[in-house]
Design a protein around this motif. Sequence first.
Motif, PDB file in Angstrom:
ATOM      1  N   PHE A  93       0.880  -1.561   0.298  1.00 20.57           N
ATOM      2  CA  PHE A  93       0.494  -0.089   0.046  1.00 20.57           C
ATOM      3  C   PHE A  93       0.773   1.198  -0.357  1.00 20.57           C
ATOM      4  N   MET A  94       0.902   1.680  -1.597  1.00 20.07           N
ATOM      5  CA  MET A  94       2.254   3.078  -1.790  1.00 20.07           C
ATOM      6  C   MET A  94       0.564   4.412  -1.198  1.00 20.07           C
TER       7      MET A  94
ATOM      8  N   LEU B 105       6.985   2.816  -5.910  1.00 22.45           N
ATOM      9  CA  LEU B 105       7.371   1.087  -6.602  1.00 22.45           C
ATOM     10  C   LEU B 105       8.229   0.446  -6.212  1.00 22.45           C
ATOM     11  N   ALA B 106       9.873   1.567  -6.594  1.00 24.67           N
ATOM     12  CA  ALA B 106      10.778   0.767  -6.318  1.00 24.67           C
ATOM     13  C   ALA B 106      11.165   0.450  -5.418  1.00 24.67           C
TER      14      ALA B 106
ATOM     15  N   PHE C 275       0.739  -3.813  -5.479  1.00 25.60           N
ATOM     16  CA  PHE C 275       0.588  -2.509  -5.540  1.00 25.60           C
ATOM     17  C   PHE C 275      -0.450  -1.688  -5.130  1.00 25.60           C
ATOM     18  N   VAL C 276      -0.384  -0.919  -4.434  1.00 25.86           N
ATOM     19  CA  VAL C 276      -1.777   0.027  -5.050  1.00 25.86           C
ATOM     20  C   VAL C 276      -1.264   0.834  -4.666  1.00 25.86           C
ATOM     21  N   LEU C 277      -1.638   2.071  -5.196  1.00 27.24           N
ATOM     22  CA  LEU C 277      -1.630   3.760  -4.855  1.00 27.24           C
ATOM     23  C   LEU C 277      -2.338   4.832  -4.410  1.00 27.24           C
TER      24      LEU C 277
ATOM     25  N   ILE D  23      -1.423  -3.036  -9.362  1.00 24.33           N
ATOM     26  CA  ILE D  23      -0.366  -3.352 -10.712  1.00 24.33           C
ATOM     27  C   ILE D  23       0.324  -3.904  -9.576  1.00 24.33           C
ATOM     28  N   ASN D  24       0.269  -5.448 -10.868  1.00 25.64           N
ATOM     29  CA  ASN D  24       0.779  -6.226 -10.008  1.00 25.64           C
ATOM     30  C   ASN D  24       2.849  -6.583 -10.355  1.00 25.64           C
TER      31      ASN D  24
END
Length: 382
Positions: free
Chosen positions: A117-118, A187-188, A199-201, A263-264
């Motif tokens: 969770f970003m 993401l990185a 990955f959830v923004l 996204i995966n």
Amino acid sequence: MQSRVLTLEEGKDPVRTNQSRVLPLRFLQVLLLFLGVGIAFSIFSMFLERYFRLQNVFPLIQSRIQPCFEERNTLERWVRPPSSLLHHMNDTELFWRASFVPLIKDYPFIRTPKMAFMFLTRGPLPLAPLWEKFFKGHEGLYSIYIHSLPSYDANFPPSSVFYQRQIPSQVAEWGRMSMCDAERRLLANALLDISNEWFVLLSEACIPLQNFGIVYRYVSRSRYSFIGAVDEPGPYGRGRYNSNMAPEVNISDWRKGSQWFEINRQLAVNIIEDSIYYPKFEDFCRPACYVDEHYFPTMLSIQSPHLLANRSLTWVDWSRGGAHPATFGKADITEQFFKRIFEGHTCTYNNQPLSVCYLFARKFAPSALEPLLEFAPKVFGF
């Protein structure tokens, strides 16, 4: 008489002469003996000192070498997540490190896939108490990353899920490439944990609409990643295209979508390793071309269209018009409001129609926190 005295005097001289010769000889012998003992003792001391010094040094050398040998021969150093999110890598170094991908797909260890969770924020997370309830009891199934302004210092307590979850950040401007840079940075950093699979923004104004179990199953069982990518013909779609982007990006490739995605891992790596499309968007997509609405949707539509669900999981309200979606405060949080979000929607999930289309929603003001916490058990299920 005189001769007798003389004889006596002459008899004394030989005795004195013999004593004077014997005493220096003995003194010299004693001196040589002490000197020999001293030399022998010195040699013996030097030998002992060297012996014990080697005994002390050798274990130190051995202890230094041994951990390196063990570290090289353990898988743990490659699969464990970083102990701290703080590092001194610049973006180039970070993206290179995060782009490492194993070519063998089967993991040789037990791996529990996690959701990252970003949170892309300016500063505080006013809705953090709601998210705390959402995450509670699901440790080991999620990771959290926060990209805020570099000047902001979060003060979450050690008991919080947000404690020390800030990553090294830079200023991000709305509609500029620096906004996409911040998303790539998130993401990185999340990719450094090999267990992160999705990955959830999110923003500081986002809320969860379902409990964690539903969110995890919904995302993990999907064949597709969720990012909008629409070919919009009007001035706010194709009208923003710049022909200087060709041949890497043609107008037929141009897509528009929501900034907020899920996204995966494969697509996350594609985004942070990109060096083909990034320069084109940086040079030729500037306001009134808003790069955060076009870069990822266009790039991923060109590279991996078969992996996209072509919709977002985050509900927003554009009905009020303007450049930004509606913001909801305390007075807006009612049962009727949630019926509006949950009911009347149909979408495609794994190529089948489904009524559950949204897992998150935005934009919510800090004043909405209290009623959201009241509705959470009944409406959200947590």
